[in-house]
Write an enzyme that holds these catalytic residues in place. Structure first.
Site, PDB file in Angstrom:
ATOM      1  N   LYS A  36      -2.842  -1.205   6.404  1.00  0.00           N
ATOM      2  CA  LYS A  36      -3.509  -2.350   5.810  1.00  0.00           C
ATOM      3  C   LYS A  36      -4.872  -2.572   6.417  1.00  0.00           C
ATOM      4  CE  LYS A  36      -1.267  -3.793   9.534  1.00  0.00           C
ATOM      5  NZ  LYS A  36      -0.223  -3.029  10.210  1.00  0.00           N
TER       6      LYS A  36
ATOM      7  N   HIS B 185       4.022   1.489   2.342  1.00  0.00           N
ATOM      8  CA  HIS B 185       5.193   0.730   1.904  1.00  0.00           C
ATOM      9  C   HIS B 185       5.926   1.476   0.788  1.00  0.00           C
ATOM     10  CE1 HIS B 185       2.395  -2.723   3.151  1.00  0.00           C
ATOM     11  NE2 HIS B 185       3.367  -2.765   4.042  1.00  0.00           N
TER      12      HIS B 185
ATOM     13  N   CYS C 226      -8.109 -17.378  18.823  1.00  0.00           N
ATOM     14  CA  CYS C 226      -7.064 -16.825  17.961  1.00  0.00           C
ATOM     15  C   CYS C 226      -5.897 -17.802  17.861  1.00  0.00           C
ATOM     16  CB  CYS C 226      -6.516 -15.520  18.538  1.00  0.00           C
ATOM     17  SG  CYS C 226      -7.697 -14.173  18.596  1.00  0.00           S
TER      18      CYS C 226
ATOM     19  N   HIS D 134       0.841  -1.193   0.000  1.00  0.00           N
ATOM     20  CA  HIS D 134       0.000   0.000   0.000  1.00  0.00           C
ATOM     21  C   HIS D 134       0.883   1.253   0.000  1.00  0.00           C
ATOM     22  CE1 HIS D 134       0.876   0.575   4.244  1.00  0.00           C
ATOM     23  NE2 HIS D 134       0.391  -0.631   4.530  1.00  0.00           N
TER      24      HIS D 134
ATOM     25  N   HIS E 131     -12.252 -11.648  19.612  1.00  0.00           N
ATOM     26  CA  HIS E 131     -13.382 -12.542  19.826  1.00  0.00           C
ATOM     27  C   HIS E 131     -14.285 -12.120  20.973  1.00  0.00           C
ATOM     28  CE1 HIS E 131     -10.519 -15.020  17.523  1.00  0.00           C
ATOM     29  NE2 HIS E 131     -11.612 -15.492  16.984  1.00  0.00           N
TER      30      HIS E 131
ATOM     31  N   LYS F  70      -5.073   7.276   9.674  1.00  0.00           N
ATOM     32  CA  LYS F  70      -3.837   6.603   9.299  1.00  0.00           C
ATOM     33  C   LYS F  70      -4.084   5.661   8.121  1.00  0.00           C
ATOM     34  CE  LYS F  70      -2.048   2.944  11.557  1.00  0.00           C
ATOM     35  NZ  LYS F  70      -1.561   2.233  12.739  1.00  0.00           N
TER      36      LYS F  70
ATOM     37  N   CYS G  82     -10.600 -11.174  24.851  1.00  0.00           N
ATOM     38  CA  CYS G  82      -9.857 -11.069  23.600  1.00  0.00           C
ATOM     39  C   CYS G  82     -10.459  -9.949  22.764  1.00  0.00           C
ATOM     40  CB  CYS G  82      -9.934 -12.386  22.824  1.00  0.00           C
ATOM     41  SG  CYS G  82      -9.423 -12.224  21.099  1.00  0.00           S
TER      42      CYS G  82
ATOM     43  N   CYS H 190      -5.584 -16.514  23.771  1.00  0.00           N
ATOM     44  CA  CYS H 190      -6.946 -16.674  23.264  1.00  0.00           C
ATOM     45  C   CYS H 190      -7.000 -17.966  22.462  1.00  0.00           C
ATOM     46  CB  CYS H 190      -7.362 -15.497  22.383  1.00  0.00           C
ATOM     47  SG  CYS H 190      -8.957 -15.757  21.551  1.00  0.00           S
TER      48      CYS H 190
END
Length: 530
Positions: A309, A31, A140, A28, A158, A306, A155, A137
């Site tokens: 990604k 980078h 995760c 993006h 989740h 900002k 978490c 978690c």
RNA sequence: GGGGCGGUAGCUCAGCCGGUCAGAGCAUCGGACUCAUAAUCCGUGGGUCGUGGGUUCAAGUCCCACCCGCCCUACCA
């Protein structure tokens, strides 16, 4: 203290790195921002005549890549291969990035040396086996950091309770390096830049460092710990070492000696700590010299948010280059945003700068000068007569702009102000033409009048010759067109071979050069888009 | 919670140790010019310098409080 370049042999390269980018996603704007900055910096140093090594690459191990690959039904390696070949490398080519190497952390030249490096540390007693305990978690399948938990120890993804789990890991004795790091920062005040980043790092280290777990055993997409292959090396340890493995660490001593250490590590500020704390500690532990600088650039903000990604409100680099062109793209971000600070940008601001600075000031200057030399001298650069005060002022303006740009861009990484100095000169030349009004002088057909006309147009063309050289690191495509338009190459050689040290030497473009009005450098934008 | 940074003309921002500091660039408007991509050059614009106090002969420039935004407070690349 090895704060700067290294081996005594004058052959030592100016070595610049970008982060190696995580292949979880396509590249993006952020980078590209860092990579273009490094490209401009290294092109500038090449034009100083220095030996340069510019490295970029990709970081391909770790749980996230593994998961992403799984979700697409391919192996992690296949996923990485695809992204590298279809997204990352093509974008760098598109943006005219002249990197000298591209390292991937799945390459054997990297993985093998990483194992050796870690084995070395283990043998030296810098790594020990221990237990890592933290909130985990199960959904995760990963540890969380205490700070990211929601209220009630949930978490964040989740929204479910975490449990405390312990994992056997290998630890690097990072905690022992705090004092040496502080000493190093003290002795090398420019090691971390900008200053705001340095302050954060110093403050962080002063708080006291904990040992760093450098292995993972809950997944296997990584480099195995050589003495205990059930563990893979923590992705950051793996990733940081690219800067060493890519330049011959453990495999090509001659190359390593003339390249290591990096003069500048460019990083995003999100990964500053890894580069400014963990990385030097790792190098200290293994007796390697430390890099010269770690420079953290800021975030690109669009509409106050900002760019990242996770925030794909993003405009892609290609959307911008399709509209503005690659050179304008390279120019814009470095000119508009002070390097090291967060910067907001917008399509409107880009358009404004494109029109005002690139098309009107710079592009139009090239047009009008070439047009007049064509019109009044049939496209042959005339021999200048005696220089007057006005010509003297131009030559001095060029000397000033060159000195400032060289220091600001080449040494300070202050691209914005450095480019500003070059464009001040461009504006000065426009003003010079207005003052001298060669189109009026042209009506005076006396020998004196024609001599004066020749002087004015020579001065303008010679100024453009210098501008082409100064802007070449930023806008190589455009400057190449200008170089051709000035008929410079037959007399002076390729543009890329022109030296910064010679730019301000007046009179390099010889009379007789064939000046043609080439294509418009920066065509007006179709204002369809806003 | 603790620490740090920022809030100055429509926009992006300069303003170091307090006293031409109220500025620059762009945009706007007016003028000049015609070589050029209707480009260039010159001039112009009055913004409570986040809010409220305080220190001082004098405060964007120091102190306090408050409002707003962002960053850091370790293993996510």
């Amino acid at each position: 203290m090895a704060a700067t370049g290294s081996t005594a042999s004058g052959e030592s390269a100016f070595y610049v790195s970008t982060p190696i980018y995580y292949v979880n996603d396509a590249p993006h704007l952020g980078h590209a921002y860092t990579t273009v900055a490094g490209d401009v910096l290294t092109r500038w140093h090449r034009q100083r005549g220095e030996k340069v090594w510019y490295l970029t690459g990709t970081d391909e191990h770790g749980q996230k890549v593994m998961r992403t690959a799984e979700s697409h039904g391919v192996t992690p390696q296949e996923w990485a291969d695809k992204l590298v070949e279809e997204a990352w490398k093509p974008l760098w080519e598109h943006l005219q990035i002249a990197n000298d190497d591209f390292i991937r952390t799945t390459e054997e030249r990297h993985t093998r040396r990483v194992q050796e490096f870690v084995q070395d540390l283990y043998d030296k007693g810098e790594i020990y086996r221990g237990g890592y305990e933290g909130p985990y978690c199960v959904h995760c399948e990963e540890f969380k950091s205490p700070g990211e938990l929601l209220e009630g120890d949930l978490c964040p993804i989740h929204k479910k309770p975490i449990e405390w789990l312990q994992e056997e890991n290998y630890f690097f004795k990072l905690s022992e390096y705090g004092p040496r790091l502080l000493e190093f920062y003290e002795a090398n005040p420019d090691f971390v830049q900008p200053a705001s980043a340095r302050n954060e790092v110093v403050q962080f280290v002063r708080q006291g460092l904990q040992d760093l777990s450098i292995s993972r055993s809950t997944f296997d997409w990584g480099i195995p710990i050589p003495w205990d292959p059930k563990h893979v090396i923590y992705v950051w340890i793996d990733a940081l070492l690219n800067y060493a493995t890519a330049v011959g660490y453990g495999s090509d001593q001659a190359k390593f000696d003339t390249t290591w250490p990096a003069d500048v590590h460019l990083v995003g500020k999100d990964i500053l700590r890894f580069h400014a704390v963990i990385w030097p500690a790792m190098l200290m532990a293994n007796g390697l010299s430390l890099p010269g600088r770690v420079f953290a650039n800021g975030w690109l903000m669009v509409g106050g948010e900002k760019m990242s990604k996770s925030n794909l409100t993003g405009i892609s680099p290609r959307e911008l280059t399709e509209h503005f062109g690659v050179d304008a793209y390279r120019y814009y971000f470095l000119r508009a945003i002070p390097f090291g600070q967060d910067g907001s940008f917008s399509w409107e601001d880009f358009s404004a700068r494109y029109t005002s600075e690139l098309a009107n000031d710079f592009g139009n200057l090239a047009s009008r000068v070439a047009a007049m030399i064509g019109k009044y001298f049939d496209g042959t650069l005339p021999e200048p007569g005696d220089a007057g005060a006005a010509e003297q002022a131009i030559a001095e303006g060029l000397a000033t702009a060159t000195a400032q740009a060289d220091r600001l861009i080449g040494d300070n990484l202050d691209f914005s102000t450095g480019l500003g100095a070059i464009f001040d000169f461009v504006k000065q030349v426009n003003g010079y033409l207005s003052d001298q009004a060669p189109w009026k002088v042209a009506k005076d057909e006396s020998p004196e009048g024609q001599a004066r006309l020749a002087t004015i147009l020579y001065t303008a063309a010679e100024s453009l010759r210098a501008v082409a050289v100064l802007l070449n690191p930023v806008m190589p495509g455009t400057c190449e067109k200008l170089w051709a338009s000035l008929g410079a190459e037959p007399h002076l050689g390729p543009l890329a071979d022109q030296r910064i040290a010679d730019v301000a030497k007046w009179g390099r473009l010889p009379a007789g050069a064939s000046v043609v009005k080439g294509e418009i450098l920066f065509p007006r934008l179709d204002d369809a888009k806003s």
